[in-house]
Design an enzyme around this catalytic site. Structure first.
Site, short mmCIF file in Angstrom:
data_model
loop_
_atom_site.label_atom_id
_atom_site.label_comp_id
_atom_site.label_asym_id
_atom_site.label_seq_id
_atom_site.Cartn_x
_atom_site.Cartn_y
_atom_site.Cartn_z
N GLU A 47 -30.72 -56.27 -98.73
CA GLU A 47 -29.86 -55.27 -99.38
C GLU A 47 -29.77 -54.06 -98.47
O GLU A 47 -30.77 -53.69 -97.82
CB GLU A 47 -30.50 -54.87 -100.72
N LYS A 124 -23.27 -55.42 -106.63
CA LYS A 124 -24.47 -55.41 -107.48
C LYS A 124 -24.13 -55.03 -108.92
O LYS A 124 -23.44 -54.05 -109.17
CB LYS A 124 -25.49 -54.41 -106.91
N CYS A 169 -31.12 -57.47 -105.35
CA CYS A 169 -32.31 -56.75 -105.73
C CYS A 169 -32.60 -56.74 -107.23
O CYS A 169 -33.05 -57.73 -107.77
CB CYS A 169 -32.27 -55.32 -105.17
N1 ING Z 1 -34.99 -51.90 -106.21
C1 ING Z 1 -35.95 -52.19 -107.20
C2 ING Z 1 -35.91 -53.63 -107.69
O1 ING Z 1 -35.36 -53.97 -108.72
C3 ING Z 1 -37.17 -51.53 -109.16
C4 ING Z 1 -35.97 -51.24 -108.32
C5 ING Z 1 -38.43 -51.61 -108.59
C6 ING Z 1 -36.99 -51.79 -110.49
C7 ING Z 1 -39.55 -51.92 -109.41
C8 ING Z 1 -38.08 -52.09 -111.31
C9 ING Z 1 -39.36 -52.16 -110.77
O2 ING Z 1 -36.54 -54.43 -106.99
C10 ING Z 1 -33.64 -52.10 -106.20
N2 ING Z 1 -33.00 -51.71 -105.08
O3 ING Z 1 -33.05 -52.62 -107.13
#
Ligand code: ING
Length: 320
Positions: A47, A124, A169
């Protein structure tokens, strides 16, 4: 009968805020070449592969963040990557910040075939984090300030001899992501991610970052009989320790290959797309076993409704 496609998850280590984009493209080309030497036909990049994860910073004027976005894909800076891929006859999936001609900002991924044709662009769907300034956090997660949610949902494209889907992601954490593609017969899902290990709203999750990463993708792969190829941008990027552990997951849910560094690393696997049918025509034969008439809450509701289930008249009496 087998239908193998050799894939590579092209993991990246950190991209510094001041790293020149041509230097980043050189890293991507080097990863492409290493994957090609390993026989890869499809290379999945992370990403927002071209830049540092800029949503970690608050900017009073969001227009100042447009410098992180690409207005053309390929553009002058990324053409070298597209040209090298075409020369090597290798396809790829690249995550980038997209600024459309009509002014929309998306967190996007482009899928390019081995003959250099653009198969599709995915935007996304699930945008995590927050939109307002939250300086209490050691670093912010302002994707909801800088990106609009993708309007198109999840598509599946005929490419690489099979049916290819994309997710980015946070999309990988939501079961609907896989099922919507599973209902389109997806056989391999390309996923890039940037995942900080520290989750400020609930730090108890930090130690489970790797477990949750694998859990959601292994479950999604198994429950929909699809391959998943996931490429991280990992390592300590501008002071933020980000999960690496890029991997390739089979329709069985097994992790068949995984990164062992948090740097630029090529994770290779030969994926037999016909293996999907061992799950989609048996335990997950959707047409035979699913009960969509009982799943209506899934599309009718966004959040939880605590209405109580009405008890049938006369219920509650002790059985005679
Ligand atoms: N990053 C993270 C992901 O979903 C996140 C955001 C991290 C959400 C940890 C919940 C817990 O892997 C992105 N860019 O979405």
């Amino acid at each position: 009968m087998t239908r193998p496609v050799v894939v590579a998850a092209a993991q990246m280590g950190p991209v510094a805020r001041d790293e020149p984009r041509p230097r980043v493209v050189d890293r991507l080309i080097e990863l492409l070449r290493r994957a090609h030497r390993g026989g890869a036909e499809l290379v999945v990049f992370p990403e927002l592969a071209l830049t540092t994860f800029f949503p970690r910073w608050w900017e009073e004027d969001p227009a100042q963040m447009d410098a992180w976005f690409e207005t053309e894909m390929p553009g002058p800076l990324t053409k070298a990557l597209f040209d090298e891929a075409a020369r090597l006859e290798i396809g790829f999936c690249l995550g980038y910040a997209e600024l459309t001609p009509d002014g929309h900002h998306f967190n996007s991924q482009i899928l390019v075939e081995r003959d250099a044709t653009v198969v599709g662009v995915f935007r996304k769907v699930h945008i995590p984090g927050h939109a307002g300034n939250e300086p209490w956090r050691p670093f912010q997660h302002l994707e909801r300030r800088y990106f609009e949610p993708g309007p198109d949902g999840f598509g599946v494209w005929p490419a690489f001899g099979g049916r290819i889907g994309m997710m980015i992601c946070n999309d990988r954490r939501w079961p609907e992501t896989y099922r919507v593609m599973g209902l389109q017969g997806v056989e391999l899902i390309c996923c890039g991610y940037n995942t900080p290990i520290h989750y400020a709203p609930e730090p108890s999750q930090d130690v489970l970052a790797g477990f949750h990463n694998a859990l959601v993708m292994q479950a999604g792969a198994y429950q929909n009989g699809t391959w998943v190829v996931a490429a991280a941008k990992g390592g300590v990027e501008e002071g933020v320790d980000s999960l690496a552990q890029s991997c390739v997951i089979a329709p069985s849910g097994q992790i068949v290959a995984q990164a062992y560094t948090a740097a630029d690393e090529v994770v290779l696997a030969s994926c037999d797309l016909d293996w999907c049918q061992r799950y989609t025509t048996t335990v997950f034969d959707f047409d035979q076993y699913r009960r969509p008439e009982l799943y209506t809450r899934i599309t009718a509701q966004r959040g939880v409704l605590l209405e109580d289930v009405p008890t049938p008249a006369g219920s509650g009496e002790p059985c005679p």
